[in-house]
Design a protein around this motif. Structure first.
Motif, short mmCIF file in Angstrom:
data_model
loop_
_atom_site.label_atom_id
_atom_site.label_comp_id
_atom_site.label_asym_id
_atom_site.label_seq_id
_atom_site.Cartn_x
_atom_site.Cartn_y
_atom_site.Cartn_z
N LEU A 1 -58.56 51.24 -115.26
CA LEU A 1 -57.90 50.79 -116.48
C LEU A 1 -56.39 50.80 -116.31
CD1 LEU A 1 -58.03 50.07 -119.52
CD2 LEU A 1 -58.00 52.54 -119.98
N VAL A 2 -55.89 51.81 -115.59
CA VAL A 2 -54.45 52.01 -115.41
C VAL A 2 -54.18 52.26 -113.93
CG1 VAL A 2 -52.51 53.55 -115.91
CG2 VAL A 2 -54.10 52.93 -117.74
N LEU A 3 -53.13 51.65 -113.41
CA LEU A 3 -52.66 51.92 -112.06
C LEU A 3 -51.24 52.46 -112.13
CD1 LEU A 3 -53.74 48.86 -109.85
CD2 LEU A 3 -54.67 51.18 -109.78
N TYR A 4 -51.03 53.63 -111.53
CA TYR A 4 -49.69 54.18 -111.37
C TYR A 4 -49.18 53.74 -110.00
CZ TYR A 4 -51.00 57.44 -115.15
OH TYR A 4 -51.41 58.00 -116.34
N ILE A 5 -47.96 53.28 -109.93
CA ILE A 5 -47.44 52.72 -108.69
C ILE A 5 -46.06 53.30 -108.40
CG2 ILE A 5 -46.75 50.60 -107.48
CD1 ILE A 5 -48.59 49.08 -109.45
N ARG A 6 -45.91 53.86 -107.20
CA ARG A 6 -44.59 54.21 -106.67
C ARG A 6 -44.30 53.26 -105.52
NH1 ARG A 6 -43.50 59.88 -104.59
NH2 ARG A 6 -41.45 58.91 -104.32
N GLY A 7 -43.18 52.60 -105.58
CA GLY A 7 -42.91 51.53 -104.64
C GLY A 7 -43.13 50.21 -105.35
N ALA B 1 -50.93 52.97 -99.87
CA ALA B 1 -51.73 54.19 -99.81
C ALA B 1 -52.34 54.45 -101.18
CB ALA B 1 -50.88 55.38 -99.37
N VAL B 2 -53.66 54.55 -101.23
CA VAL B 2 -54.36 54.83 -102.49
C VAL B 2 -54.67 56.32 -102.53
CG1 VAL B 2 -56.30 54.21 -103.96
CG2 VAL B 2 -55.37 52.51 -102.37
N MET B 3 -54.20 56.97 -103.57
CA MET B 3 -54.25 58.43 -103.65
C MET B 3 -55.47 58.92 -104.41
SD MET B 3 -51.36 59.00 -102.11
CE MET B 3 -50.97 60.71 -102.49
N GLY B 4 -55.94 60.12 -104.06
CA GLY B 4 -57.01 60.78 -104.79
C GLY B 4 -56.47 61.85 -105.72
N SER B 5 -55.23 61.69 -106.13
CA SER B 5 -54.55 62.63 -107.03
C SER B 5 -53.52 61.87 -107.82
CB SER B 5 -53.87 63.74 -106.22
OG SER B 5 -52.86 63.18 -105.37
N GLY B 6 -52.90 62.55 -108.77
CA GLY B 6 -51.76 61.94 -109.44
C GLY B 6 -50.58 61.82 -108.49
N LEU B 7 -49.67 60.91 -108.79
CA LEU B 7 -48.58 60.62 -107.85
C LEU B 7 -47.50 61.71 -107.82
CD1 LEU B 7 -48.09 56.77 -108.19
CD2 LEU B 7 -49.52 58.07 -106.62
N GLN C 1 -50.50 64.41 -113.31
CA GLN C 1 -50.67 65.83 -113.04
C GLN C 1 -52.03 66.20 -112.44
OE1 GLN C 1 -48.73 68.37 -116.30
NE2 GLN C 1 -48.92 66.37 -117.33
N VAL C 2 -52.85 65.21 -112.13
CA VAL C 2 -54.17 65.49 -111.56
C VAL C 2 -54.01 65.91 -110.11
CG1 VAL C 2 -56.38 64.50 -110.90
CG2 VAL C 2 -55.39 63.96 -113.13
N LYS C 3 -54.55 67.09 -109.78
CA LYS C 3 -54.48 67.59 -108.41
C LYS C 3 -55.58 66.95 -107.55
CE LYS C 3 -52.56 72.07 -109.80
NZ LYS C 3 -52.74 73.54 -109.78
#
Length: 406
Positions: free
Chosen positions: A101-107, A172-178, A206-208
């Motif tokens: 639903l939501v994508l957080y993106i750095r870069g 890079a697709v993360m398994g945690s919050g950024l 904040q998801v670890k």
């Protein structure tokens, strides 16, 4: 500045138990995410498809982390937030069964990233696997493809590094919050990725990193790309989950063959037996691209040498540097004869690389001879020899013989 609608979608995404289908259903009813959060108990009661437990969640709107702190972290880390309803959301990801639903993106994600392949494999990869992953990624990046992986140790790390050091893009697709970089040893690599690609996650800031997050993360890795390449994977590897998801999403699945006695070959060989395309060279990947993607790749690849890759010892790799439009005109590296005249060493070698390079005699030298000549530990010599191979100035021959290339 995030719009109220995006903030509302962030809030809904943070309510555990409220999934994509529920949001889509309610958005059709109330017209927006804001409307969902503002709905009264009576309005929610009228929706027959909504179970009592979901109605309760939407009335109380509980989140594990405060929404206000989430917005602060998004700003603190310079993140962009793209929702499923935004034009900037990757089109290929919209096509999977359960897009985030939501994508957080750095870069930054770019339209060019739609022509991409994912490279995944074991965290405990051997030198062989890391070398193959690095070389494939480097060559794909040279052709203008974006390389997608999961920032894990082993194969993922080598894939990201290969793309970056070729001057290309990687995601890079993360398994945690950024706000959490996992593993922590890849923090520097993660920062480099934000400069030439993106870190992305569907998880709130904040998801670890938790084990259950990574299989869920894998559907994004496969969903962002035209196909998934598996390099070294046991039968229990999470990379096989990514490959299965890629197949379910209608994407190509590729596997690199490995050593027959290695546990890390059992998964890749199983994939090949089940119909995955066997990969020997980068051309095997490029030739499987759809016509529209093939027309966008760069046919003229720079011949600049590949830099080093983190590894412990050298092993032969089936992946060699090639140009898909000129491969037929180039002799196979496996049949090239040792060079009979000593080539000059490249100017960019490190002191250790120069020492090992100078110790290789014409036409070739065994690794034990190089160790005796240099008086360096065999593990160090093996590592340096691999660096020299990646730089294109040394090639490994059968029987652990090494020759200078001209």
């Amino acid at each position: 500045m995030l719009s109220n609608e995006i903030i509302s979608l962030i809030h809904l995404n943070m309510i555990q138990g409220v999934g994509l289908k529920t949001v889509q259903l309610l958005r059709d009813v109330f017209g927006s995410a804001e409307g969902i959060l503002q709905a009264t108990p009576d309005e929610l009661e009228k929706i027959d498809q909504l179970p009592p437990a979901l109605r309760d969640l939407l009335q109380h709107k509980p989140t594990q982390y405060p929404v206000e702190r989430e917005l602060e972290l998004i700003n603190e880390y310079g993140c962009q937030v793209v929702t499923l309803y935004d034009a900037a959301y990757p089109q290929c990801l919209k096509e999977i069964d359960t897009p985030p639903l939501v994508l957080y993106i750095r870069g930054k994600l770019t339209p060019e990233d739609s022509v991409s392949l994912s490279i995944v494999g074991s965290r405990d990869a051997k030198d062989y696997g890391r070398k193959v992953s690095y070389r494939l990624s480097y060559q794909l990046a040279q052709h203008g493809l974006t390389v997608v992986s999961g920032l894990a140790k082993g194969i993922d790390t080598s894939a990201h590094r290969g793309a970056l050091e070729a001057g290309g893009r990687t995601v890079a697709v993360m398994g945690s919050g950024l706000s959490f970089i996992y593993p922590a040893t890849n923090r520097d690599l993660a920062e480099k990725i934000t400069e030439s690609g993106a870190l992305i996650s569907e998880f709130p800031m904040q998801v670890k990193p938790k084990p259950r997050n990574f299989p869920r993360r894998n559907r994004i890795i496969s969903g962002l790309t035209l196909g998934t390449v598996v390099v070294e994977a046991s039968n229990r590897s999470g990379a096989l989950i990514t490959a299965r998801l890629a197949g379910e999403q209608g994407r190509e699945v590729f596997a690199v063959p490995g050593e027959i006695f290695s546990e890390l070959s059992t998964g890749t060989h199983k994939l090949i037996n089940n119909g995955a395309k066997l990969i020997n060279t980068v051309d095997d990947l490029l030739n499987e691209l759809p016509p529209y993607a093939l027309s966008r790749i760069q046919p003229n690849v720079s011949t600049s040498p590949m830099p080093d890759v983190e590894t412990e010892s050298s092993q032969e790799s089936p992946i060699e540097k090639t140009d898909p439009r000129a491969a037929a005109a180039q002799p196979s590296p496996e049949v090239q004869q040792p060079i009979q005249s000593a080539p000059a060493p490249p100017p960019d070698l490190t002191p250790d690389e120069r020492t090992v390079f100078d110790a290789i005699e014409i036409p070739s030298s065994h690794i034990d001879t190089i160790v005796r000549t240099t008086q360096l530990p065999i593990s160090q010599v093996s590592s340096v020899l691999l660096m020299l191979e990646l730089k294109g100035v040394v090639q490994q021959l059968p029987g652990k013989q090494f020759a200078k290339t001209g």
